[in-house]
Each structure stands twice: as structure tokens, then as C-alpha cells.
Write a protein that holds these residues in place. Sequence first.
Motif: not given
Length: 231
Positions: A12-16, A23-25
Motif C-alpha cells: 500500500s502507498p501509505d506503508y511504503l 527512496i521507497g517511491i
Amino acid sequence: MYTLALGPQWLSPDYLISHFGLIGILVVVFAESGLFAFLPGDSLLFTAGLLVANGEYIKQPLWLVCTLIVVAAVVGDQVGYLIGKFFGPKIFNRPKSKVFKRENLDKAHEFMEKHGPKAIVLARFVPIIRTFAPMVAGAGSMKYRTFLTYNVIGGIGWGAGITVAGYWLGQIEFIKTNVEAILVLIVLISLIPVIFEVLKARKENKAKAGAAPLDGEGAQAPGQRGRHAKR
């Protein structure tokens, strides 16, 4: 933060974003552009823009975030192109594989032939397709200069476009209070082209399967036609 009610929590975007930040994005954008499908590209970019507007988790300015995302998207597609160019024939020649089979390569090649280089740009906005499009371009021997040009255009349109959209729309009160529903809607809309292609392929396969027996039963050997003609 916002919980996307689709897929596992760790995707999920919020977790990442909450765990890995910018960096995760960039890692997800890079990977989905030419290595791994089934990642939350569209919703992740929209959420990134929204969080930049709110100053939450992402402290970098919008222009820097967009620039880095575009770079990650372009580089990811470059890697996918090289994989297709050097390993394409081997990857897409697996009879038992449901994804990396020659039929998929041929269909994608026909799509490229029909839409031309702009298919690289259009594929950016279609989940799964955007992962395999650069591989197909490399395996299909698309000129590198042509691919690079449309790769950059698509990277800017998709990477910066959706992020900026999230930034501006995220400042609207209705979007803020219904962000989870908006993210789910973005995912569903992005899947429409995929669903359409699947249904279209099934319809074509059924049509071919139905036509084959008729062709066999209706056809007559030359000798048979000759005997009937004599009568």
C-alpha cells in the motif's frame, strides 16, 4: 496516513511511504517501469503528491520529487529495454509460461506496429503493460533513439503528471476527506484497459475456436467438388 483497501498492506502507498519515504517511491517507480509488475505505481505517485502538499513524510519540494521520479521511471524503462534486447528471445520463448510466452511478444509487437512509438507513452498509464512495454520494444528491435525519446516523454507525463495531480487535488477538502476512496478509484480506473484487453482476447479466442470446426466441416476436397460438378 491512508490505507489503500486493495492488495497486501506492505504494497500500500501509505506503508511504503511511511516506512521508506522518497527512496521507497523511487525504488517502486524504477522497478515497475521495467522489472516487476503488480506494484502500486499510479496510487503511489498520487499519494506522494498529496503528502508533499501536506508536508507529511516527504519534506522535499515538489520540483525535486517530480524530477527524481521521472529519472527513476526513465532509467527503469531503459533497463527493461536492455533486458528485452539481450534476453528477449529467451525470456519470451517459454511454452509453459503464461506471461513470458512468444504469443505475448507477438501481440505486443503488433500493438507497437499499430500505434507506433507512441505506444511507449500510452503504456505508461496502464498497469502491467508499462512493465513489459520496454522489454517488448527491446526484443522487437525498436531503434534506441526513438525509444529513448518516447521513454522520456512518457516518464515525464506519467511520473510528474500524476504526482502534480496529487499535489493540487490533495489541497481540495473533499479529496482530503475521501482520499482512500480516491486511491481505490485510481487503481480501478487504471485496470480498465487491462480488463478490456483480457475480455477482447477471450472473445477472439472463442471466435477462432468456433470457426475452426465449421471450416473443417464445410470444406470439400478438390476431388469431391469435381464429382459433384460432373453430376
